[in-house]
Write a protein that holds these residues in place. Structure first.
Motif, PDB file in Angstrom:
ATOM      1  N   ILE A  23      -3.910  10.185   5.851  1.00  0.00           N
ATOM      2  CA  ILE A  23      -4.041   9.680   4.481  1.00  0.00           C
ATOM      3  C   ILE A  23      -4.361  10.828   3.523  1.00  0.00           C
ATOM      4  CG2 ILE A  23      -5.406   8.208   2.955  1.00  0.00           C
ATOM      5  CD1 ILE A  23      -5.827   6.343   5.409  1.00  0.00           C
ATOM      6  N   ALA A  24      -5.277  11.698   3.921  1.00  0.00           N
ATOM      7  CA  ALA A  24      -5.660  12.828   3.060  1.00  0.00           C
ATOM      8  C   ALA A  24      -4.470  13.747   2.795  1.00  0.00           C
ATOM      9  CB  ALA A  24      -6.808  13.603   3.703  1.00  0.00           C
ATOM     10  N   LEU A  25      -3.694  14.030   3.820  1.00  0.00           N
ATOM     11  CA  LEU A  25      -2.525  14.889   3.650  1.00  0.00           C
ATOM     12  C   LEU A  25      -1.467  14.220   2.778  1.00  0.00           C
ATOM     13  CD1 LEU A  25      -2.327  16.193   7.313  1.00  0.00           C
ATOM     14  CD2 LEU A  25      -2.724  17.617   5.287  1.00  0.00           C
ATOM     15  N   LEU A  76      -1.118   4.366  -0.513  1.00  0.00           N
ATOM     16  CA  LEU A  76      -2.272   5.053   0.070  1.00  0.00           C
ATOM     17  C   LEU A  76      -3.453   4.099   0.225  1.00  0.00           C
ATOM     18  CD1 LEU A  76      -2.051   8.366  -1.991  1.00  0.00           C
ATOM     19  CD2 LEU A  76      -1.564   8.115   0.460  1.00  0.00           C
ATOM     20  N   THR A  90      -5.413   3.034   3.696  1.00  0.00           N
ATOM     21  CA  THR A  90      -6.866   3.099   3.835  1.00  0.00           C
ATOM     22  C   THR A  90      -7.431   1.754   4.283  1.00  0.00           C
ATOM     23  OG1 THR A  90      -7.000   4.800   2.109  1.00  0.00           O
ATOM     24  CG2 THR A  90      -9.018   3.584   2.603  1.00  0.00           C
ATOM     25  N   ALA A 109      -7.295   8.898   9.025  1.00  0.00           N
ATOM     26  CA  ALA A 109      -7.910   9.381   7.786  1.00  0.00           C
ATOM     27  C   ALA A 109      -7.324  10.738   7.388  1.00  0.00           C
ATOM     28  CB  ALA A 109      -9.421   9.473   7.956  1.00  0.00           C
ATOM     29  N   GLY A 110      -7.062  11.583   8.379  1.00  0.00           N
ATOM     30  CA  GLY A 110      -6.454  12.879   8.099  1.00  0.00           C
ATOM     31  C   GLY A 110      -5.047  12.740   7.554  1.00  0.00           C
ATOM     32  N   ALA A 148      -2.082  12.000   0.469  1.00  0.00           N
ATOM     33  CA  ALA A 148      -2.613  11.964  -0.901  1.00  0.00           C
ATOM     34  C   ALA A 148      -2.395  13.288  -1.619  1.00  0.00           C
ATOM     35  CB  ALA A 148      -4.091  11.611  -0.873  1.00  0.00           C
ATOM     36  N   SER A 149      -2.404  14.375  -0.863  1.00  0.00           N
ATOM     37  CA  SER A 149      -2.176  15.698  -1.468  1.00  0.00           C
ATOM     38  C   SER A 149      -0.691  16.049  -1.503  1.00  0.00           C
ATOM     39  CB  SER A 149      -2.945  16.763  -0.691  1.00  0.00           C
ATOM     40  OG  SER A 149      -2.430  16.906   0.627  1.00  0.00           O
ATOM     41  N   THR A 189     -10.072   8.647  12.923  1.00  0.00           N
ATOM     42  CA  THR A 189     -10.183   9.937  12.244  1.00  0.00           C
ATOM     43  C   THR A 189      -8.806  10.540  11.984  1.00  0.00           C
ATOM     44  OG1 THR A 189     -12.318  10.328  13.308  1.00  0.00           O
ATOM     45  CG2 THR A 189     -11.186  12.242  12.382  1.00  0.00           C
TER      46      THR A 189
END
Length: 222
Positions: free
Chosen positions: A189-191, A112, A116, A186-187, A193-194, A183
């Motif tokens: 990466i966020a998904l 991750l 980033t 980034a979305g 990470a969860s 963007t």
């Protein structure tokens, strides 16, 4: 069993790949323009190799849809074709979607962090209008899922389809149309990470499919 008597097969294989990649990259980056004729003697002089690996590379490039061979006439760089580009784009999107779905459940924090960092490089390259750096950073970003997915067939399929997409992608990355990908990354990466594998996979697929919508009006000759 005794050791096979054939010698130098790995060296020859590497030579074939080097020749293929050199011509492929020259087509993708526009050094060889759509419609330009490719002449064996000129390619031999440029690459410093015999005609055999060049002809083998041209056959691979024809199968990938990057050149058109006209028997008895000429070999030319394929013009931009919306239909073939869309077909390649759909394959690329599907492969990256699968890679994300396979990779996310067990993705490490270091991966991750790599995504980033790659996205930061991507954003900086776009800001500086550095297309080559943007493409390299985009490759670095998506390579995280490819490296972690555990499916060796995915890169093999991408090797054939991705160069067709890259020609159009260069046009996109030289304009402001690619800014939204920062963007989108980034979305993803966020998904990831969860540990939302389905969400990250679908967002990755959408990221690749968005290329067609933003590039349709920008491809040369359109």
């Amino acid at each position: 069993m005794p050791t096979p008597q054939h010698q130098g097969i790995h060296k020859r294989s590497l030579l074939r790949n080097d020749v293929y990649e050199s011509i492929r990259d020259a087509i993708v980056d526009g050094t060889f323009a759509p419609g330009e004729r490719l002449r064996d003697p000129e390619l031999e002089a440029w690459l410093g190799v015999s005609r055999t690996p060049i002809r083998e590379a041209l056959l691979r490039l024809e199968r990938a849809g990057l050149i058109i061979a006209q028997p008895g006439r000429a070999t030319i760089v394929a013009p931009f074709n919306p239909e073939s580009t869309l077909s390649a784009q759909q394959v690329v999107a599907a492969m990256h979607e699968l890679a994300a779905r396979l990779a996310v459940p067990d993705l490490k924090n270091a991966a991750l962090e790599s995504m980033t960092a790659a996205n930061a490089k991507f954003a900086a390259a776009l800001k500086n209008d550095d297309v080559d750096a943007a493409l390299a950073a985009d490759d670095e970003f998506h390579a995280v899922f490819l490296d972690a997915c555990g499916n060796d067939m995915i890169p093999t399929v991408l090797d054939s389809a991705l160069p067709v997409v890259r020609r159009v992608e260069r046009q996109r990355f030289s304009s402001h149309a690619a800014r939204h990908s920062v963007t989108a990354h980034a979305g993803i990466i966020a998904l990831a990470a969860s540990r939302d594998a389905d969400g990250a996979a679908l967002r990755t697929r959408e990221n690749w499919l968005s290329l067609g919508r933003s590039a349709d009006s920008k491809a040369p000759g359109s």
